[in-house]
Design an enzyme around this catalytic site. Structure first.
Site, PDB file in Angstrom:
ATOM      1  CB  SER A  94      11.476  34.705 -23.548  1.00  0.00           C
ATOM      2  OG  SER A  94      11.746  33.329 -23.363  1.00  0.00           O
ATOM      3  CG  ASP A 151      14.605  31.849 -24.780  1.00  0.00           C
ATOM      4  OD1 ASP A 151      15.377  32.024 -23.833  1.00  0.00           O
ATOM      5  OD2 ASP A 151      13.368  31.950 -24.695  1.00  0.00           O
ATOM      6  CG  ASP A 158      13.504  48.120 -15.280  1.00  0.00           C
ATOM      7  OD1 ASP A 158      14.246  47.124 -15.374  1.00  0.00           O
ATOM      8  OD2 ASP A 158      12.255  48.045 -15.395  1.00  0.00           O
ATOM      9  CB  SER A 173      20.672 -11.225 -15.147  1.00  0.00           C
ATOM     10  OG  SER A 173      19.961 -12.397 -15.432  1.00  0.00           O
TER      11      SER A 173
END
Length: 635
Positions: A38, A110, A168, A542
């Site tokens: 996002s 996204d 980073d 059944s």
């Protein structure tokens, strides 16, 4: 001023015209939870100047209130629209966003990272040309990375960007990047992904998104936006494939016009060209091509058109119009790959709906040939498919369809599976090829048919389907009914649950999947006995409505009579003639109906028997009286 206004108007007109004819690229972002999907999309919207002033102001305000970046802009908030997503910091639904640059328009999906929302990821990927798979540089290649990559390969997305994000947070380490790239490429080679670009980035800081980052001088490849603006578009390939027009609706505004409307999903067509309609195989020529802008001499992939033909032939919604010299194949049985999307497992033999293009048909699956371990790509044995599992299995349709293998055309080779009761989408898949038996096995017409058998026996054949809990009294009542019918000279046969499991169904256990297959086989046998002119009594627990509905739909209207032996479980348990309830209560008998396996009572049976107020003899008399009243036993 007028001159200036005219110039501005001309500039706007030129801009709009240029924007209108830009190419459109659809792409998805996927990966594991909290990989930054996002945030990346929010960054793309921000960098492409697609935010209005008020949106930017709201983003700044929200970033201070609920953001996770210490007051810096939290770009994920631009995309995570659901309150639950913002509270948890994850994506749940598929969020679609539009943006554009000078070179292209983009629609980005996204998709969720959580394993439980893998079905949403498949939805987002189904129309995408490119996949951006994010990997957190701190975590490397995860199980969900492999799962999404396998799905991307399976769905047919051939262009993949591996965004090694949050670099980073590892000091922009080239060593970390190289290690993750090598591991991913090794896995991608195994699943057939070839067109891969790995980009080191930080979506939060903007590294290598629109401009090369000074933090990664060792990286010489493209930045993300340059790649998205230059990667080949899928529409270019689709336009060179054989012409396909799935008919969306028949346009008949008045008696002098009949057209067949839809969106061209491949190839092109011109007025005068010969076409073939599938699955019928009827041929004609295109008389005219009608679009929203008027008549055209030709139309191409991506256009919505209405075709008129020179001949009046029977065409309806779901048919496929193709060029006569390059038609799709037609079949009703296939090998497929399915991604299961429901918390309820896929049960072989259970009837579902299959939607392919504009056609919806009935479908049942055989037991999976295998399911796929997305980590090791190992083929594993399986009887069913659970939520998010991927498997290969054969499907049987209740009518023939026109199709192309998925590798040749997504629109005529991809499908979804729909639950017949809830109408929920429970699976998605792709067609590999038609099974040979779908072409080689034909229904043999016979001269002595059902009507002839019934006339010889002087009766109307019917299926009397007795359903109820174990110990309800089904077999007892069914046996008495058959005795009374036999005394009246009727030709009958009783299929009892226990008796059938001694022979025909001796290989089946009592799991949910085996119960479904048990009923499917018995329903087919009952249909054959109906063809023989018999009044067939079927006495089975059944437990599932879906299978009883399937049995009903095998025969004609009025030929299936559901008899609900309605006995409370407390009463059935008190009778317990076989001691089964006691074993189930002690945990010695698994998957026992009413204890640890559900029973779904009929919603509107033709006959309901309350065994708390009627004896078995009275119940049998009541059923025979109903049959007489309906004329079934009249010669």
């Amino acid at each position: 001023m007028a001159h200036v206004s005219n110039l501005i108007a001309e500039d706007i007109e030129q801009y709009l015209e240029a924007h209108q004819y830009k190419g459109l690229l659809r792409f998805i972002t996927c990966g594991s939870v909290d990989d930054g999907k996002s945030t990346l999309i929010g960054r793309l919207l921000y960098e492409s100047k697609m935010l209005f002033e008020d949106q930017l102001s709201q983003l700044e305000e929200d970033s201070k209130k609920v953001g996770t970046q210490g007051g810096d802009l939290d770009f994920a908030l631009l995309v995570d629209g659901l309150a639950a997503e913002r509270e948890q910091g994850i994506t749940i639904d598929v969020a679609y966003r539009f943006f554009s640059t000078d070179k292209r328009k983009f629609i980005v999906a996204d998709t969720p990272g959580h394993e439980q929302y893998t079905r949403n990821m498949v939805t987002g990927a189904s129309t995408a040309d490119v996949a951006i798979i994010l990997i957190d540089a701190r975590k490397g290649v995860l199980t969900q990375t492999r799962r999404h990559s396998y799905l991307v390969s399976l769905i047919g997305i051939r262009h993949v960007v591996v965004a090694i994000n949050k670099l980073d947070m590892v000091d922009y380490s080239q060593h970390v990047f190289d290690r993750i790239e090598a591991e991913y490429r090794d896995f991608a080679k195994q699943i057939g992904l070839e067109n891969i670009v790995c980009i080191p980035m930080s979506a939060l800081r903007g590294d290598n998104i629109t401009e090369p980052s000074a933090n990664t001088p060792w990286y010489q490849g493209p930045v993300l936006m340059d790649y998205l603006e230059t990667v080949p578009l899928a529409d270019d390939a689709e336009s060179h494939r054989p012409f396909r027009l799935p008919v969306q609706w028949v346009n008949r505004p008045h008696l002098n016009f009949r057209g067949y409307a839809g969106n061209i999903v491949a190839g092109g067509i011109r007025v005068g060209e010969r076409i073939r309609v599938l699955p019928s195989g009827k041929e004609s020529r295109v008389a005219s091509i009608v679009t929203a802008d008027g008549l055209r001499d030709a139309a191409v992939c991506g256009q919505s058109v209405t075709l008129t033909l020179e001949d009046e032939i029977d065409i309806s919604r779901g048919d496929v119009i193709a060029r006569a010299d390059a038609p799709p194949a037609v079949a009703d049985q296939f090998e497929t790959t399915i991604v299961w999307m429901s918390e309820e497992p896929m049960l072989p033999g259970r009837p579902y709906l299959l939607k392919i293009g504009t056609r919806t048909v009935g479908v049942t699956s055989a037991a999976p040939k295998y399911k796929i371990n997305v980590n090791t790509l190992e083929h594993l044995a399986a009887k069913t498919l659970e939520l998010n599992e991927i498997g290969v299995c054969n499907l049987s349709l209740d009518q023939s369809i026109a199709f192309d293998p998925y590798t040749e055309n997504r629109d005529t080779g991809g499908f979804i599976v729909i639950d017949r009761v809830t109408n929920n989408t429970v699976g998605a898949g792709l067609l590999h090829f038609a099974l040979r038996r779908s072409q080689n096995v034909h229904w043999q017409a016979v001269d002595v048919n059902r009507q002839a058998h019934a006339a010889l026996k002087s009766q109307q054949p019917r299926i009397l389907w007795f359903t109820g809990l174990s110990g309800a009294g089904k077999s007892t009542v069914a046996n008495l009914v058959e005795k009374k019918l036999h005394a009246l000279g009727r030709h009958t046969y009783l299929l009892d649950g226990d008796n059938v499991r001694h022979g025909l169904n001796k290989d089946l256990g009592f799991s949910e999947a085996d119960r479904v297959e048990n009923i499917r086989r018995v329903a087919e046998v009952a249909r054959l006995m109906l063809d023989a002119g018999l009044i067939t009594l079927v006495s089975f627990i059944s437990p599932f409505r879906a299978e009883r509905r399937m049995a009903r739909e095998l025969v004609g209207p009025g030929e299936f009579i559901e008899v609900f032996i309605d006995t409370p479980i407390s009463v059935a348990e008190q009778r317990d003639p076989k001691g089964l309830y006691q074993k189930a209560r002690r945990g010695e008998l698994k998957n026992f109906t009413g204890i640890d396996s559900p029973y779904e009572p009929p919603e509107s049976p033709e006959i309901r028997i309350d065994t708390t107020s009627q004896s078995p003899e009275q119940a049998a008399d009541f059923i025979v009286a109903r049959l007489l009243a309906n004329g079934i036993l009249v010669d």
